[in-house]
Design an enzyme around this catalytic site. Structure first.
Site, PDB file in Angstrom:
ATOM      1  N   ARG A 146      45.866  29.741  42.811  1.00  0.00           N
ATOM      2  CA  ARG A 146      44.968  28.696  42.354  1.00  0.00           C
ATOM      3  C   ARG A 146      45.665  27.752  41.378  1.00  0.00           C
ATOM      4  O   ARG A 146      45.404  26.567  41.352  1.00  0.00           O
ATOM      5  CB  ARG A 146      43.764  29.360  41.680  1.00  0.00           C
ATOM      6  N   ARG A 159      51.420  30.229  38.848  1.00  0.00           N
ATOM      7  CA  ARG A 159      51.188  31.675  38.788  1.00  0.00           C
ATOM      8  C   ARG A 159      50.146  32.084  39.816  1.00  0.00           C
ATOM      9  O   ARG A 159      49.288  31.286  40.181  1.00  0.00           O
ATOM     10  CB  ARG A 159      50.748  32.097  37.389  1.00  0.00           C
ATOM     11  N   ARG A 217      34.891  41.599  41.422  1.00  0.00           N
ATOM     12  CA  ARG A 217      35.385  41.808  42.795  1.00  0.00           C
ATOM     13  C   ARG A 217      34.682  42.986  43.452  1.00  0.00           C
ATOM     14  O   ARG A 217      35.258  43.663  44.305  1.00  0.00           O
ATOM     15  CB  ARG A 217      36.900  42.026  42.802  1.00  0.00           C
ATOM     16  N   ASP A 252      35.063  31.680  33.717  1.00  0.00           N
ATOM     17  CA  ASP A 252      35.763  31.455  34.975  1.00  0.00           C
ATOM     18  C   ASP A 252      34.789  30.635  35.824  1.00  0.00           C
ATOM     19  O   ASP A 252      33.722  31.122  36.205  1.00  0.00           O
ATOM     20  CB  ASP A 252      36.124  32.793  35.641  1.00  0.00           C
TER      21      ASP A 252
HETATM   22  C1  LIG Z   1      43.220  34.633  35.662  1.00  0.00           C
HETATM   23  C2  LIG Z   1      43.995  34.176  36.774  1.00  0.00           C
HETATM   24  C3  LIG Z   1      45.364  33.943  36.654  1.00  0.00           C
HETATM   25  C4  LIG Z   1      46.106  34.151  35.354  1.00  0.00           C
HETATM   26  O1  LIG Z   1      45.641  33.227  34.424  1.00  0.00           O
HETATM   27  P1  LIG Z   1      46.205  33.162  32.932  1.00  0.00           P
HETATM   28  O2  LIG Z   1      45.270  32.223  32.246  1.00  0.00           O
HETATM   29  O3  LIG Z   1      47.597  32.643  33.023  1.00  0.00           O
HETATM   30  O4  LIG Z   1      46.159  34.545  32.364  1.00  0.00           O
HETATM   31  C5  LIG Z   1      46.047  33.492  37.750  1.00  0.00           C
HETATM   32  N1  LIG Z   1      45.404  33.249  38.926  1.00  0.00           N
HETATM   33  C6  LIG Z   1      44.089  33.445  39.077  1.00  0.00           C
HETATM   34  C7  LIG Z   1      43.451  33.161  40.378  1.00  0.00           C
HETATM   35  C8  LIG Z   1      43.330  33.923  38.004  1.00  0.00           C
HETATM   36  O5  LIG Z   1      42.023  34.130  38.156  1.00  0.00           O
END
Ligand SMILES: *Cc1c(COP(=O)(O)O)cnc(C)c1O
Ligand code: SF4
Length: 381
Positions: free
Chosen positions: A92, A96, A114, A310
Site C-alpha cells: 500500500r 514498505r 483480519r 487505519d
Molecule cells: C501498518 C502497515 C504498514 C507499516 O506501516 P508503518 O507505519 O511503517 O509501521 C505497511 N503496510 C501496511 C499495509 C500496513 O497496514
C-alpha cells in the site's frame, strides 16, 4: 513437543471446552455458533491470566454472541485484498509492505481486524504463496522495509522462519525487516534462546509486539521481552484501544509505563477498525483523543504512542492528535497550548508559506503531520 506447543494443545480450541461460567448466549445465539464463523483459541498460558470472563483479558479471547450479530461491517475493512498484488503481500505504501506468512496465532483475538482469515482453513498460507511473496519482493526494488505479519510469524517452526528471513536478507534492497507478534504477550514460552539465536542472524530486525493491558505484562512476558532485547532487537508495541479492555487513561498509562520497564517502546495506539464481528469493541474517536491528551506531558514522551486510525477502504494509517495544541499560526507568531492548558507564543521564522498547513491540500508525501488550525490529519495518507 516443546512447552509452547503443549500450551496450545492443552488450551481451549473449541466452544465445547469453554468452562461453564464463561458460557453466554444472546437472542438464541451461543458461542458454538460463533465458532462456526470465527475460530477459538485460548492457549493454557493466556487462559491462566483470566480471572473474570468479563474482565480485560477474558474479553479479548472469549467468544461473544455479538460477533455474529453485526453483518453490516466489512470483512476486510482496510481493503487489504485490493492492495494485494500476490496473495501473501499487501503493498500500500511506497517503500514498505506487509508479508502475511501464516494465519496461525497464539490466541485468536476476538477484535482482530483480519478475523476473516485467522485460524480458518481458507486462510492458511501455503509455502508456495510465501515463495511467491519472496519473489515479488525480489522484483520490487522500491521496497526497503518488510513487515512479516499474518497471523503471527513466530508461530512458524524455527527452521521455516529462518528460511524466510534468510531469503529476505539475501535481497539487497531490503534494508530492514520487521516482525509483528502477539507471542510475547500471549505465549511468551515460544521465545526460546534457540529462536532468539535465529532472529539475531538477520539484523537489522525490528519487532512490534502487541500488548493491550498491563495484566499481560507477567514475569513470563518480561522474560521473553528481555531475551528478544538481549538479542539486539528493538521492540515496539502496537495496542488496540478497546471498550471494556483498556479504554481508560490510567490503564493505558500503566501499560505504556510498564512496557518501557521491559524495554518495549509504545509505537501505535489503534482506533479499533470497523471489522465485521468486532464492532462491539469500538470506542468513540473522542475517547482516544482525550486519553492522548491525558497522557501527553503527564508521563514520559517515551511512553506515548502515536494514536492512529487505519482509514477504512485502504487509506492507511492516519495519525490523529487533539486539536488544540497549536492554537494559531499567524503574523509570525505560533500560539501553543501546553498539557496544563496554558498558552505560550513561539516567534516563528519567516520563509515557509504557512497557508495550507493543516489543510486538505497538503501534498502527499510531504511528511508533515499537520497538527494545525483545523487540527486533524486530512491530507496525510
Ligand atoms: C501498518 C502497515 C504498514 C507499516 O506501516 P508503518 O507505519 O511503517 O509501521 C505497511 N503496510 C501496511 C499495509 C500496513 O497496514
Ligand atoms: S494475534 Fe494478531 S493477527 Fe492473531 S488474532 Fe490476535 S490480533 Fe489477530
Amino acid at each position: 513437543m516443546e512447552e509452547w506447543q503443549q500450551l496450545l494443545v492443552t488450551g481451549i480450541n473449541h466452544a465445547s471446552q469453554l468452562p461453564g461460567e464463561w458460557l453466554v448466549a444472546r437472542e438464541g445465539v451461543d458461542q458454538g455458533d460463533v465458532e462456526e464463523v470465527f475460530p477459538i483459541r485460548i492457549n493454557s498460558y493466556y487462559k491462566s491470566l483470566i480471572s473474570d470472563p468479563d474482565g480485560p483479558i477474558g474479553r479479548q479471547v472469549i467468544p461473544d454472541p455479538e460477533e455474529v450479530m453485526d453483518f453490516d461491517s466489512p470483512a476486510d475493512p482496510l481493503g487489504e485484498e485490493e492492495d494485494s498484488p500476490v496473495p501473501a503481500i499487501v503493498h500500500r505504501y511506497p517503500d514498505r509492505v506487509l508479508f502475511l506468512v501464516t494465519n496461525q496465532c497464539p490466541i485468536y483475538c476476538r477484535y482482530c481486524t483480519r478475523k476473516r482469515m485467522i485460524g480458518t482453513p481458507e486462510g492458511v498460507v501455503p509455502r508456495k504463496e510465501v515463495e511467491r511473496g519472496i519473489a515479488y519482493l525480489r522484483e520490487h526494488a522500491e521496497v526497503r522495509d518488510v513487515v512479516l505479519s499474518g497471523g503471527d510469524p513466530l508461530m512458524l517452526k524455527d527452521n521455516y522462519l529462518d528460511y524466510i528471513l534468510t531469503e529476505l536478507r539475501a535481497i539487497p534492497h531490503l534494508e530492514i525487516l520487521r516482525i509483528g507478534s502477539r507471542v510475547p504477550s500471549s505465549l511468551p514460552q515460544r521465545v526460546t534462546p534457540e529462536l532468539c539465536a535465529i532472529l539475531k542472524k538477520h539484523h537489522p530486525l525490528f519487532m512490534n509486539l502487541h500488548f493491550n493491558h498491563p495484566d499481560e505484562i507477567t514475569p513470563e512476558a518480561s522474560k521473553a521481552c528481555n531475551l528478544l532485547a538481549d538479542a539486539g532487537i528493538p521492540l515496539g508495541c502496537q495496542t488496540v484501544l478497546m471498550k471494556g479492555v483498556n479504554d481508560q487513561t490510567e490503564i493505558l498509562k500503566r501499560l505504556f509505563q510498564k512496557l518501557l520497564t521491559i524495554r518495549v517502546k509504545p509505537y501505535y495506539l489503534y482506533q479499533a477498525d470497523l471489522t465485521r464481528g468486532a464492532n462491539h469493541f469500538r470506542t468513540p474517536v473522542a475517547t482516544g483523543l482525550r486519553i492522548m491528551r491525558e497522557l501527553q506531558g503527564f508521563t514520559s514522551g517515551m511512553a506515548i504512542p502515536h494514536f492512529v486510525i487505519d482509514a477504512p477502504g485502504g487509506g492507511g494509517k492516519v495519525p490523529v492528535l487533539p486539536d488544540d495544541y497549536l492554537v494559531s499560526m499567524e503574523d509570525g507568531d505560533v500560539v501553543l497550548k501546553n498539557y496544563e492548558g496554558r498558552v505560550y507564543t513561539y516567534p516563528d521564522v519567516a520563509g515557509e508559506d504557512v497557508r495550507g498547513v493543516g489543510q486538505a491540500e497538503t501534498p502527499p508525501g510531504s511528511g508533515v503531520c499537520p497538527n494545525g488550525g483545523s487540527g486533524d490529519s486530512r491530507g496525510e495518507r
